[in-house]
Write a protein that holds these residues in place. Structure first.
Motif, PDB file in Angstrom:
ATOM      1  N   ALA A 177      19.846   9.682   0.626  1.00  0.00           N
ATOM      2  CA  ALA A 177      18.491   9.704   1.172  1.00  0.00           C
ATOM      3  C   ALA A 177      17.578   8.725   0.452  1.00  0.00           C
ATOM      4  N   LEU A 178      16.521   8.332   1.144  1.00  0.00           N
ATOM      5  CA  LEU A 178      15.475   7.524   0.515  1.00  0.00           C
ATOM      6  C   LEU A 178      14.493   8.435  -0.211  1.00  0.00           C
ATOM      7  N   LYS A 179      13.981   7.943  -1.319  1.00  0.00           N
ATOM      8  CA  LYS A 179      12.946   8.658  -2.059  1.00  0.00           C
ATOM      9  C   LYS A 179      11.559   8.218  -1.597  1.00  0.00           C
ATOM     10  N   SER A 180      11.423   6.923  -1.297  1.00  0.00           N
ATOM     11  CA  SER A 180      10.164   6.366  -0.803  1.00  0.00           C
ATOM     12  C   SER A 180      10.445   5.017  -0.172  1.00  0.00           C
ATOM     13  N   GLY A 181       9.449   4.476   0.525  1.00  0.00           N
ATOM     14  CA  GLY A 181       9.653   3.161   1.127  1.00  0.00           C
ATOM     15  C   GLY A 181       8.426   2.654   1.845  1.00  0.00           C
ATOM     16  N   ASN A 182       8.370   1.345   2.008  1.00  0.00           N
ATOM     17  CA  ASN A 182       7.285   0.698   2.735  1.00  0.00           C
ATOM     18  C   ASN A 182       7.841  -0.453   3.558  1.00  0.00           C
ATOM     19  N   LEU A 183       7.527  -0.473   4.850  1.00  0.00           N
ATOM     20  CA  LEU A 183       7.890  -1.578   5.734  1.00  0.00           C
ATOM     21  C   LEU A 183       6.626  -2.340   6.105  1.00  0.00           C
ATOM     22  N   ASP A 184       6.628  -3.642   5.875  1.00  0.00           N
ATOM     23  CA  ASP A 184       5.491  -4.489   6.229  1.00  0.00           C
ATOM     24  C   ASP A 184       5.821  -5.191   7.537  1.00  0.00           C
ATOM     25  N   VAL A 185       5.276  -4.658   8.629  1.00  0.00           N
ATOM     26  CA  VAL A 185       5.542  -5.204   9.962  1.00  0.00           C
ATOM     27  C   VAL A 185       4.215  -5.539  10.622  1.00  0.00           C
ATOM     28  N   LYS A 186       4.108  -6.770  11.124  1.00  0.00           N
ATOM     29  CA  LYS A 186       2.893  -7.206  11.812  1.00  0.00           C
ATOM     30  C   LYS A 186       3.291  -7.906  13.106  1.00  0.00           C
ATOM     31  N   ASN A 187       2.711  -7.435  14.211  1.00  0.00           N
ATOM     32  CA  ASN A 187       2.999  -8.005  15.525  1.00  0.00           C
ATOM     33  C   ASN A 187       4.495  -8.039  15.828  1.00  0.00           C
ATOM     34  N   VAL A 247      19.545   3.098   8.249  1.00  0.00           N
ATOM     35  CA  VAL A 247      18.530   3.212   9.291  1.00  0.00           C
ATOM     36  C   VAL A 247      17.248   3.661   8.604  1.00  0.00           C
ATOM     37  N   VAL A 248      16.197   2.863   8.719  1.00  0.00           N
ATOM     38  CA  VAL A 248      14.898   3.184   8.123  1.00  0.00           C
ATOM     39  C   VAL A 248      13.859   3.294   9.239  1.00  0.00           C
ATOM     40  N   LYS A 249      13.138   4.401   9.261  1.00  0.00           N
ATOM     41  CA  LYS A 249      12.107   4.612  10.276  1.00  0.00           C
ATOM     42  C   LYS A 249      10.746   4.835   9.616  1.00  0.00           C
ATOM     43  N   GLU A 304       0.840  -1.182   0.000  1.00  0.00           N
ATOM     44  CA  GLU A 304       0.000   0.000   0.000  1.00  0.00           C
ATOM     45  C   GLU A 304       0.889   1.252   0.000  1.00  0.00           C
ATOM     46  N   ALA A 305       0.322   2.366   0.356  1.00  0.00           N
ATOM     47  CA  ALA A 305       1.048   3.636   0.319  1.00  0.00           C
ATOM     48  C   ALA A 305       2.289   3.597   1.205  1.00  0.00           C
ATOM     49  N   ASP A 306       3.266   4.433   0.859  1.00  0.00           N
ATOM     50  CA  ASP A 306       4.508   4.478   1.618  1.00  0.00           C
ATOM     51  C   ASP A 306       4.241   4.792   3.090  1.00  0.00           C
ATOM     52  N   ASN A 307       4.949   4.081   3.978  1.00  0.00           N
ATOM     53  CA  ASN A 307       4.834   4.375   5.407  1.00  0.00           C
ATOM     54  C   ASN A 307       6.185   4.686   6.036  1.00  0.00           C
ATOM     55  N   VAL A 308       7.218   4.882   5.197  1.00  0.00           N
ATOM     56  CA  VAL A 308       8.562   5.179   5.694  1.00  0.00           C
ATOM     57  C   VAL A 308       8.769   6.689   5.757  1.00  0.00           C
ATOM     58  N   LEU A 312       6.899  -8.361  13.791  1.00  0.00           N
ATOM     59  CA  LEU A 312       7.674  -9.188  12.875  1.00  0.00           C
ATOM     60  C   LEU A 312       7.770  -8.529  11.502  1.00  0.00           C
ATOM     61  N   LEU A 313       8.970  -8.515  10.940  1.00  0.00           N
ATOM     62  CA  LEU A 313       9.189  -7.957   9.608  1.00  0.00           C
ATOM     63  C   LEU A 313       8.816  -8.990   8.555  1.00  0.00           C
ATOM     64  N   ASN A 314       7.862  -8.639   7.702  1.00  0.00           N
ATOM     65  CA  ASN A 314       7.407  -9.545   6.647  1.00  0.00           C
ATOM     66  C   ASN A 314       7.929  -9.169   5.267  1.00  0.00           C
ATOM     67  N   GLY A 315       8.229  -7.896   5.067  1.00  0.00           N
ATOM     68  CA  GLY A 315       8.687  -7.463   3.752  1.00  0.00           C
ATOM     69  C   GLY A 315       8.902  -5.969   3.716  1.00  0.00           C
ATOM     70  N   GLY A 316       9.274  -5.486   2.553  1.00  0.00           N
ATOM     71  CA  GLY A 316       9.489  -4.056   2.407  1.00  0.00           C
ATOM     72  C   GLY A 316      10.088  -3.716   1.056  1.00  0.00           C
ATOM     73  N   VAL A 317       9.888  -2.485   0.647  1.00  0.00           N
ATOM     74  CA  VAL A 317      10.466  -1.955  -0.595  1.00  0.00           C
ATOM     75  C   VAL A 317      11.016  -0.566  -0.300  1.00  0.00           C
ATOM     76  N   PHE A 318      12.261  -0.304  -0.715  1.00  0.00           N
ATOM     77  CA  PHE A 318      12.904   0.974  -0.433  1.00  0.00           C
ATOM     78  C   PHE A 318      13.544   1.515  -1.706  1.00  0.00           C
ATOM     79  N   VAL A 319      13.208   2.740  -2.046  1.00  0.00           N
ATOM     80  CA  VAL A 319      13.764   3.384  -3.230  1.00  0.00           C
ATOM     81  C   VAL A 319      14.755   4.440  -2.769  1.00  0.00           C
ATOM     82  N   VAL A 320      16.017   4.291  -3.192  1.00  0.00           N
ATOM     83  CA  VAL A 320      17.090   5.196  -2.806  1.00  0.00           C
ATOM     84  C   VAL A 320      17.249   6.277  -3.875  1.00  0.00           C
TER      85      VAL A 320
END
Length: 210
Positions: free
Chosen positions: A66-76, A206-208, A39-43, A78-86
């Motif tokens: 710097a990052l241009k965009s990114g998404n971290l998929d975290v549930k409970n 470091v990604v937040k 879904e939409a970026d959450n980074v 636990l890291l399940n996935g993610g996409v990061f554009v530098v």
């Protein structure tokens, strides 16, 4: 006899590679094909950063991207996935910050004999697998730099506090020659003598989340 000599040469090459590697060396595999539906970026790109360090016989330089965009998929937790554009157009040199030398280094790194940001303005890391490794994580993903995409595994950790998730790597090494970053590389050019630049680049991030 010939077969034994070949085996000895191969073992010697492997030993030398391990001996000369600094920090965590990332080994490349072929790109892993996956389907993504994020879904939409959450980074928070303003609070996230990629650190780099390059070395040569006469010294080293370090900086950030710097990052241009990114998404971290975290549930409970636990890291399940993610996409990061530098955003490679944001390459900065820190050890000479504010000087003409820093501007020269930044321009060179963005040029066509390094990362060629006019043609390849971004780099992407897409997580394909996460494995628990003691108190840390072994995070595997597809890394795209220029026209090359390979699967790599990075040592990292993740934590969440007050609704903000922090995804942080240890320092690891990437061989720039594997991604067609050729300038000053002994992998591509002979007779460089002491004018070469190490193929191995130290990196960490470091990604937040927002």
């Amino acid at each position: 006899m010939k077969k034994s000599i070949v085996i000895i040469v191969i073992l010697a090459a492997v030993f030398t590679a391990f001996k000369s590697a600094k920090k965590e060396t990332v080994f490349l595999n072929e790109e892993v094909k996956i389907n993504l539906n994020y879904e939409a970026d959450n980074v928070d790109v303003t609070a996230s950063v990629l650190n780099w360090k390059g070395s040569k016989p006469t010294g080293s330089h370090n900086g950030t991207v710097a990052l241009k965009s990114g998404n971290l998929d975290v549930k409970n937790g636990l890291l399940n996935g993610g996409v990061f554009v530098v955003d490679l157009t944001t390459i900065k040199n820190l050890d000479m910050a504010g000087s003409n030398g820093a501007a020269k280094i930044e321009g060179h790194l963005k040029g066509d004999d390094f990362f060629d940001v006019e043609k390849y303005p971004t780099s992407t890391f897409t997580i394909t697998k996460v494995k628990k490794d003691g108190s840390k994580l072994a995070v595997t993903g597809n890394l795209q730099i220029k026209d090359v995409t390979k699967s790599i595994t990075i040592p990292a950790m993740i934590s969440t506090e007050s609704g903000v998730t922090v995804f942080k790597s240890e320092v690891f090494n990437i061989n720039r020659a594997d991604f067609n970053v050729k300038y000053g590389s002994k992998s591509f050019f002979d007779n460089l003598k002491d004018k070469f630049i190490d193929d191995m680049m130290e990196m960490s991030f470091v990604v937040k989340t927002k």
